[in-house]
Design a protein around this motif. Structure first.
Motif, PDB file in Angstrom:
ATOM      1  N   GLY A 105       0.829  -1.195   0.000  1.00 52.12           N
ATOM      2  CA  GLY A 105       0.000   0.000   0.000  1.00 52.12           C
ATOM      3  C   GLY A 105       0.863   1.245   0.000  1.00 52.12           C
ATOM      4  O   GLY A 105       2.091   1.171   0.146  1.00 52.12           O
ATOM      5  N   ALA A 106       0.224   2.410  -0.151  1.00 54.75           N
ATOM      6  CA  ALA A 106       0.981   3.659  -0.172  1.00 54.75           C
ATOM      7  C   ALA A 106       0.127   4.821   0.302  1.00 54.75           C
ATOM      8  O   ALA A 106      -1.098   4.803   0.197  1.00 54.75           O
ATOM      9  N   LEU A 107       0.800   5.837   0.821  1.00 54.17           N
ATOM     10  CA  LEU A 107       0.174   7.110   1.150  1.00 54.17           C
ATOM     11  C   LEU A 107       0.255   8.051  -0.041  1.00 54.17           C
ATOM     12  O   LEU A 107      -0.670   8.795  -0.329  1.00 54.17           O
ATOM     13  N   GLU A 108       1.407   7.999  -0.746  1.00 52.67           N
ATOM     14  CA  GLU A 108       1.619   8.785  -1.958  1.00 52.67           C
ATOM     15  C   GLU A 108       2.570   8.042  -2.879  1.00 52.67           C
ATOM     16  O   GLU A 108       3.472   7.330  -2.419  1.00 52.67           O
ATOM     17  N   VAL A 109       2.363   8.234  -4.194  1.00 55.44           N
ATOM     18  CA  VAL A 109       3.315   7.777  -5.204  1.00 55.44           C
ATOM     19  C   VAL A 109       3.537   8.945  -6.160  1.00 55.44           C
ATOM     20  O   VAL A 109       2.565   9.551  -6.627  1.00 55.44           O
ATOM     21  N   SER A 110       4.797   9.264  -6.448  1.00 52.20           N
ATOM     22  CA  SER A 110       5.068  10.364  -7.366  1.00 52.20           C
ATOM     23  C   SER A 110       5.093   9.865  -8.797  1.00 52.20           C
ATOM     24  O   SER A 110       5.211   8.657  -9.060  1.00 52.20           O
ATOM     25  N   GLU A 111       5.006  10.799  -9.741  1.00 58.66           N
ATOM     26  CA  GLU A 111       5.016  10.423 -11.157  1.00 58.66           C
ATOM     27  C   GLU A 111       6.348   9.806 -11.577  1.00 58.66           C
ATOM     28  O   GLU A 111       6.435   9.144 -12.614  1.00 58.66           O
ATOM     29  N   GLN A 112       7.404  10.003 -10.755  1.00 63.66           N
ATOM     30  CA  GLN A 112       8.699   9.373 -11.051  1.00 63.66           C
ATOM     31  C   GLN A 112       8.822   7.988 -10.421  1.00 63.66           C
ATOM     32  O   GLN A 112       9.820   7.307 -10.611  1.00 63.66           O
ATOM     33  N   GLY A 113       7.811   7.585  -9.642  1.00 66.55           N
ATOM     34  CA  GLY A 113       7.849   6.278  -8.997  1.00 66.55           C
ATOM     35  C   GLY A 113       8.380   6.293  -7.580  1.00 66.55           C
ATOM     36  O   GLY A 113       8.655   5.246  -6.999  1.00 66.55           O
ATOM     37  N   ASP A 114       8.538   7.503  -6.989  1.00 62.06           N
ATOM     38  CA  ASP A 114       8.917   7.579  -5.580  1.00 62.06           C
ATOM     39  C   ASP A 114       7.745   7.085  -4.725  1.00 62.06           C
ATOM     40  O   ASP A 114       6.579   7.341  -5.045  1.00 62.06           O
ATOM     41  N   LEU A 115       8.077   6.415  -3.627  1.00 63.38           N
ATOM     42  CA  LEU A 115       7.064   5.823  -2.749  1.00 63.38           C
ATOM     43  C   LEU A 115       7.123   6.434  -1.355  1.00 63.38           C
ATOM     44  O   LEU A 115       8.190   6.520  -0.747  1.00 63.38           O
ATOM     45  N   ALA A 116       5.970   6.883  -0.845  1.00 59.59           N
ATOM     46  CA  ALA A 116       5.835   7.302   0.553  1.00 59.59           C
ATOM     47  C   ALA A 116       4.750   6.429   1.162  1.00 59.59           C
ATOM     48  O   ALA A 116       3.588   6.543   0.778  1.00 59.59           O
ATOM     49  N   ASN A 117       5.122   5.548   2.081  1.00 58.17           N
ATOM     50  CA  ASN A 117       4.108   4.625   2.604  1.00 58.17           C
ATOM     51  C   ASN A 117       4.299   4.227   4.055  1.00 58.17           C
ATOM     52  O   ASN A 117       3.653   3.287   4.526  1.00 58.17           O
ATOM     53  N   TRP A 118       5.155   4.957   4.802  1.00 60.56           N
ATOM     54  CA  TRP A 118       5.379   4.437   6.142  1.00 60.56           C
ATOM     55  C   TRP A 118       5.005   5.378   7.281  1.00 60.56           C
ATOM     56  O   TRP A 118       4.777   4.925   8.387  1.00 60.56           O
ATOM     57  N   ILE A 119       4.894   6.692   7.021  1.00 60.43           N
ATOM     58  CA  ILE A 119       4.574   7.573   8.140  1.00 60.43           C
ATOM     59  C   ILE A 119       3.923   8.871   7.672  1.00 60.43           C
ATOM     60  O   ILE A 119       4.249   9.392   6.602  1.00 60.43           O
ATOM     61  N   VAL A 120       2.973   9.346   8.465  1.00 61.72           N
ATOM     62  CA  VAL A 120       2.458  10.708   8.362  1.00 61.72           C
ATOM     63  C   VAL A 120       3.034  11.451   9.560  1.00 61.72           C
ATOM     64  O   VAL A 120       2.771  11.062  10.705  1.00 61.72           O
ATOM     65  N   PRO A 121       3.855  12.476   9.346  1.00 59.91           N
ATOM     66  CA  PRO A 121       4.489  13.162  10.479  1.00 59.91           C
ATOM     67  C   PRO A 121       3.481  13.579  11.550  1.00 59.91           C
ATOM     68  O   PRO A 121       2.406  14.079  11.252  1.00 59.91           O
ATOM     69  N   GLY A 122       3.850  13.308  12.804  1.00 55.64           N
ATOM     70  CA  GLY A 122       2.986  13.666  13.926  1.00 55.64           C
ATOM     71  C   GLY A 122       2.070  12.548  14.372  1.00 55.64           C
ATOM     72  O   GLY A 122       1.455  12.636  15.431  1.00 55.64           O
ATOM     73  N   LYS A 123       1.981  11.492  13.565  1.00 58.92           N
ATOM     74  CA  LYS A 123       1.147  10.353  13.930  1.00 58.92           C
ATOM     75  C   LYS A 123       2.033   9.187  14.379  1.00 58.92           C
ATOM     76  O   LYS A 123       3.084   8.934  13.803  1.00 58.92           O
TER      77      LYS A 123
END
Length: 221
Positions: A105-123
Motif C-alpha cells: 500500500g501507499a500514502l503517496e506515489v510520485s510520477e517518477q515512482g517515488d514511494l511514501a508509505n510508512w509515516i504521516v508526520p505527527g502520527k
C-alpha cells in the motif's frame, strides 16, 4: 471515505493477474493481503517478513491457527512446501534481491515512482517494517491504493510531500479507478475501470500522465 469491500477485492484480483508461476511474492498489509485469494492454481510462494515462505489464502473463519500469522499479525494458511525461519533470514531474502515482486500500500506515489508509505508526520506508527528493503530490492513493486485520500486529494502526485520510503522504485499502481505503470520515471495510464472514463482519472491525478494509444482509441473501456 473508505473503500468498499467489493472495490478492495477488485483491486486485489487485478493485482493477482501480474503474478506468474514460480514467483516469490511479498504481500503488504491491507488490500495486498487479499491478493493471495485470487491466484488460482498458480505455483506461487508468498513471503512474510516475520519468517514464512509459502503462505496461502486466508483461513476459514473459526479455523485460524494462532501460531500462523503474517507480518501484520493477521491469520494465514500455508501451502505445501512452506518454510519457517527467523526474521533475519526473512530480511536476508529481501536484501539479496530474491523476491520477484512486492505488492504494498501507499500514502503517496510520485510520477517518477517515488514511494511514501510508512509515516504521516505527527502520527504514531510502530515502525517502517520491511517497507524500505522491499521497495528497494524487489524485482517488481506494485502499489495498491485509493486514487484519492479521505479529503479527495490525489494520492498520485508530481512530488511526494510525505517522507519518502524509496525513490523511483514503483513499477505499477492499481487504484479503485485505474492501472498505471511507471517506466523511465514516466507515469502511464494503462487501464481505466468502469464506471470511470479517462477524463475522470485525469481529474483525480495530480501528476503528468501519458495515455496509452489503446485508451486514446477507445479500445479499453
Amino acid at each position: 471515505m473508505g473503500m468498499g469491500r467489493e472495490v478492495r477485492h477488485s483491486i486485489a484480483k487485478r493485482a493477482a493477474q501480474e503474478i506468474m508461476d514460480g514467483m516469490i511474492v511479498n504481500l503488504g498489509i491491507g488490500i495486498p493481503t487479499l491478493v493471495a485469494d485470487y491466484i488460482g492454481d498458480k505455483a506461487v510462494m508468498f513471503h512474510a517478513e516475520n519468517g514464512v515462505l509459502g503462505t496461502g489464502p486466508s483461513p476459514i473463519k473459526g479455523e485460524e491457527n494462532p501460531n500462523l500469522c503474517n507480518a501484520g499479525g493477521f491469520p494465514i494458511t500455508t501451502v505445501k512446501g512452506a518454510a519457517y525461519f527467523d526474521s533475519a533470514t526473512a530480511f536476508a531474502l529481501i536484501r539479496r534481491g530474491l523476491l520477484d515482486m512486492t505488492i504494498l500500500g501507499a500514502l503517496e506515489v510520485s510520477e517518477q515512482g517515488d514511494l511514501a508509505n510508512w509515516i504521516v508526520p505527527g502520527k504514531r506508527v510502530p515502525g517502517m517494517g520491511g517497507a524500505l528493503e522491499l521497495a528497494q530490492k524487489a524485482k517488481k513493486v506494485i502499489v495498491l491504493m485509493n486514487q484519492t485520500d479521505k479529503n479527495g486529494h490525489s494520492k498520485i502526485v508530481k512530488e511526494c510531500k510525505l517522507p519518502v520510503t524509496a525513490k523511483a522504485c514503483v513499477d505499477m499502481v492499481i487504484t479503485d479507478m485505474a492501472v498505471f505503470t511507471i517506466s523511465d520515471q514516466q507515469l502511464v495510464l494503462e487501464e481505466v475501470f468502469a464506471p470511470f472514463c479517462v477524463e475522470d482519472v485525469l481529474a483525480k491525478t495530480n501528476a503528468s500522465v501519458v495515455i496509452t494509444n489503446k485508451l486514446l482509441k477507445g479500445d479499453i473501456k
